[in-house]
Motif scaffolding. Structure first.
Motif, mmCIF file in Angstrom:
data_model
loop_
_atom_site.group_PDB
_atom_site.id
_atom_site.type_symbol
_atom_site.label_atom_id
_atom_site.label_comp_id
_atom_site.label_asym_id
_atom_site.label_seq_id
_atom_site.Cartn_x
_atom_site.Cartn_y
_atom_site.Cartn_z
ATOM 1 N N UNK A 150 28.218 13.549 26.168
ATOM 2 C CA UNK A 150 29.024 14.421 27.827
ATOM 3 C C UNK A 150 30.094 14.456 28.419
ATOM 4 N N UNK A 151 31.085 14.216 26.670
ATOM 5 C CA UNK A 151 32.697 14.481 27.292
ATOM 6 C C UNK A 151 32.697 15.821 26.279
ATOM 7 N N UNK A 152 33.690 15.613 26.322
ATOM 8 C CA UNK A 152 34.693 16.926 25.710
ATOM 9 C C UNK A 152 35.820 16.223 23.878
ATOM 10 N N UNK A 153 36.060 17.497 23.662
ATOM 11 C CA UNK A 153 36.955 16.786 22.075
ATOM 12 C C UNK A 153 37.937 16.398 22.714
ATOM 13 N N UNK A 154 38.832 15.613 23.423
ATOM 14 C CA UNK A 154 39.983 15.390 24.049
ATOM 15 C C UNK A 154 40.974 14.809 22.873
ATOM 16 N N UNK A 155 42.237 13.859 22.799
ATOM 17 C CA UNK A 155 43.025 13.436 22.144
ATOM 18 C C UNK A 155 43.630 14.712 21.396
ATOM 19 N N UNK A 156 43.497 15.590 21.985
ATOM 20 C CA UNK A 156 44.672 16.685 21.960
ATOM 21 C C UNK A 156 43.722 17.797 21.197
ATOM 22 N N UNK A 157 42.088 17.359 21.000
ATOM 23 C CA UNK A 157 41.229 18.076 20.038
ATOM 24 C C UNK A 157 41.506 20.006 20.442
ATOM 25 N N UNK A 158 41.569 20.204 21.240
ATOM 26 C CA UNK A 158 42.009 21.831 21.603
ATOM 27 C C UNK A 158 43.015 21.837 21.084
ATOM 28 N N UNK A 159 44.344 21.368 20.755
ATOM 29 C CA UNK A 159 45.342 21.949 19.978
ATOM 30 C C UNK A 159 44.727 21.697 18.334
ATOM 31 N N UNK A 160 44.217 20.490 17.809
ATOM 32 C CA UNK A 160 44.126 20.573 16.306
ATOM 33 C C UNK A 160 43.083 21.421 15.706
ATOM 34 N N UNK A 161 42.135 21.545 16.971
ATOM 35 C CA UNK A 161 40.867 21.940 17.096
ATOM 36 C C UNK A 161 40.850 23.643 16.652
ATOM 37 N N UNK A 162 41.831 24.031 17.631
ATOM 38 C CA UNK A 162 42.035 25.717 17.820
ATOM 39 C C UNK A 162 42.789 26.160 16.262
ATOM 40 N N UNK A 163 42.786 25.122 16.030
ATOM 41 C CA UNK A 163 44.205 25.856 14.757
ATOM 42 C C UNK A 163 43.990 26.383 13.511
ATOM 43 N N UNK A 164 41.946 24.605 13.106
ATOM 44 C CA UNK A 164 42.058 25.509 12.352
ATOM 45 C C UNK A 164 40.870 26.883 12.275
ATOM 46 N N UNK A 165 40.583 26.970 10.839
ATOM 47 C CA UNK A 165 40.957 28.778 10.019
ATOM 48 C C UNK A 165 39.517 29.277 10.767
ATOM 49 N N UNK A 166 39.956 30.786 11.275
ATOM 50 C CA UNK A 166 38.124 31.018 12.351
ATOM 51 C C UNK A 166 37.679 30.551 13.582
ATOM 52 N N UNK A 167 37.097 29.556 13.077
ATOM 53 C CA UNK A 167 35.893 29.820 14.455
ATOM 54 C C UNK A 167 35.399 28.357 14.286
ATOM 55 N N UNK A 168 36.481 27.602 13.474
ATOM 56 C CA UNK A 168 35.827 26.530 12.754
ATOM 57 C C UNK A 168 36.134 25.666 14.268
ATOM 58 N N UNK A 169 36.967 26.015 14.671
ATOM 59 C CA UNK A 169 37.430 24.461 15.915
ATOM 60 C C UNK A 169 36.127 24.840 16.683
ATOM 61 N N UNK A 170 35.187 25.966 17.248
ATOM 62 C CA UNK A 170 34.723 25.645 17.572
ATOM 63 C C UNK A 170 32.940 24.894 17.271
ATOM 64 N N UNK A 171 32.576 25.505 15.825
ATOM 65 C CA UNK A 171 32.124 24.582 15.181
ATOM 66 C C UNK A 171 32.128 23.344 15.773
ATOM 67 N N UNK A 172 32.837 22.275 15.626
ATOM 68 C CA UNK A 172 33.399 21.535 15.497
ATOM 69 C C UNK A 172 33.203 20.339 15.958
ATOM 70 N N UNK A 173 33.859 20.957 17.877
ATOM 71 C CA UNK A 173 33.571 21.408 19.195
ATOM 72 C C UNK A 173 32.561 20.757 19.510
ATOM 73 N N UNK A 174 31.511 21.978 19.318
ATOM 74 C CA UNK A 174 30.443 22.040 20.300
ATOM 75 C C UNK A 174 29.666 20.947 19.624
ATOM 76 N N UNK A 175 29.041 21.116 18.422
ATOM 77 C CA UNK A 175 28.692 20.340 17.349
ATOM 78 C C UNK A 175 28.714 18.660 17.388
ATOM 79 N N UNK A 176 29.854 18.488 17.652
ATOM 80 C CA UNK A 176 29.981 16.830 16.956
ATOM 81 C C UNK A 176 29.877 16.849 15.499
ATOM 82 N N UNK A 177 29.324 17.837 14.567
ATOM 83 C CA UNK A 177 29.126 17.387 12.917
ATOM 84 C C UNK A 177 29.889 16.847 12.329
ATOM 85 N N UNK A 178 29.593 15.734 11.710
ATOM 86 C CA UNK A 178 30.206 14.817 10.654
ATOM 87 C C UNK A 178 30.762 15.749 9.789
ATOM 88 N N UNK A 179 31.894 15.925 9.026
ATOM 89 C CA UNK A 179 31.857 16.243 7.711
ATOM 90 C C UNK A 179 32.908 15.604 6.331
#
Length: 376
Positions: A160-189
């Motif tokens: 029930x939180x969001x990807x913090x610690x600058x997650x908005x910064x480094x996830x939004x720099x991932x290619x395409x919509x990968x940032x949205x995928x990782x942020x929403x699902x929390x999937x392990x890679x």
């Protein structure tokens, strides 16, 4: 009085070493997967500032310790990086209205900013679990090393939180919509995906980690520029990786709203997509909406503005609905306290989210002059 020589000796949660021109940091809370306490954040910040200003220190590296390894062995010092912040502390502090919860996020985000802007080479040994706050400690590194054991994620929507610690910064720099995928699902890679998604730089065998760590203290540099050149060109040779394409993810996670994404995943003929639809149904519907907005607002913003936005957001996570009514407190209760794995989200379903519900999370409780991160 006589000293009790059998009394347990508290081990430091951060071990600092100066070896040659290297400042070396070991996170030393292995039983908690090196989860960050407020004191650890303060000790890390103090060490990095001291070494930044020390002309004899030319590079800095950070690793975690591993609860599985034999005490005193080289293996005990790799295999686990950092699982994030101490969420049990978050839960207790939120319920007791402990003001140090506010201090934790302000100081952690300041530390993330320091790392992202560190003037000397900073190397992160991202072996084992690298999640949440562990990503904040590593994503600003000049060299991000991963291994076959790396398990990377930003799993905050699961509590029930969001990807913090600058997650908005480094996830939004991932290619395409990968940032949205990782942020929403929390999937392990793993390592290959991390490099493909621009969240790591080099993959090397976990067995090489002790020798690479020792190598750092054996070098002598005439300048910081010389250290930077050595880290970039001579420090490590990476393994070949399997490249991951993003077109499949983009087709779903580029859609406008959370409901559109979930509907498309659930209607897909691809098993992996339907599986992600099931994952998203388990997450907090409200925080999915907040998180999607966060990643898209952050795209194109400078780091300082992203961290200030996330500081506003995390304040609202604990204050819009205080105490046990907080979506974050409930998520932590279900995952880490009661461990019933049945969070009572409110609203309960994605379909119950009304337009504008996420907006209040982006309202700052401070003015620009009083914001706790105004100095970034």
């Amino acid at each position: 009085m006589t000293e009790d020589t059998n009394a347990p000796v508290a081990k430091p949660e951060i071990v600092l070493e100066r070896v040659g021109n290297a400042g070396l940091i070991t996170l030393n809370r292995p039983k908690a997967l090196n989860a960050l306490s407020l004191q650890m954040v303060r000790d890390l910040s103090a060490a990095l500032i001291a070494w930044r200003d020390d002309p004899e220190v030319m590079l800095v590296a950070i690793r975690g310790s591993n609860k599985i390894g034999r005490p005193g062995s080289k293996e005990a010092l790799f295999g686990g990086f950092c699982a994030g912040g101490d969420i049990r502390f978050f839960h207790q502090a939120a319920l007791s209205r402990d003001s140090t919860l506010e201090d934790f996020f302000t100081e952690e985000y300041s530390l993330n900013y320091l790392i992202q802007n560190y003037p000397k080479p900073y190397i992160a040994f991202m072996d084992g679990v690298v999640m949440g706050g562990g990503m904040g400690l590593s994503q600003g590194a000049a060299m991000r090393l991963v291994t076959e054991h790396t398990k990377m994620a930003m799993p905050e929507t699961n509590i029930g939180l969001f990807p913090d610690v600058g997650g908005g910064y480094f996830l939004s720099q991932c290619p395409g919509s990968v940032g949205e995928y990782l942020a929403l699902t929390g999937e392990v890679i793993g390592a290959d995906e991390a490099i493909s998604y621009q969240l790591a730089d080099v993959k090397c065998p976990a067995a090489d980690m002790p020798a690479l760590w020792a190598k750092l203290g054996q070098q002598s540099f005439a300048s910081i520029d010389a250290a930077k050149a050595w880290v970039a060109n001579d420090f490590v040779q990476g393994e070949d990786i399997e490249e991951y394409e993003t077109e499949g993810l983009n087709a779903y996670f580029s859609l406008l709203r959370v409901k559109h994404i979930v509907d498309a995943l659930e209607a897909s003929k691809q098993p992996w997509a339907r599986k992600l639809g099931v994952v998203l149904r388990k997450r907090s519907p409200l925080m999915l909406h907040v998180t999607l907005e966060q990643i898209r607002k952050a795209r194109g913003l400078p780091l300082a503005d992203v961290l200030r936005m996330e500081r506003d957001m995390v304040y609202q996570c604990f204050h819009l609905r205080p105490g046990a009514d907080s979506e974050t407190v409930e998520g932590i209760r279900a995952l880490a306290i009661d461990k019933d794995y049945s969070p009572r989200w409110s609203p309960e379903r994605i379909e119950d989210i009304k337009p504008g519900m996420a907006d209040e999370f982006f309202v700052s409780p401070w003015t620009a002059e009083t914001h706790p991160l105004r100095g970034l």
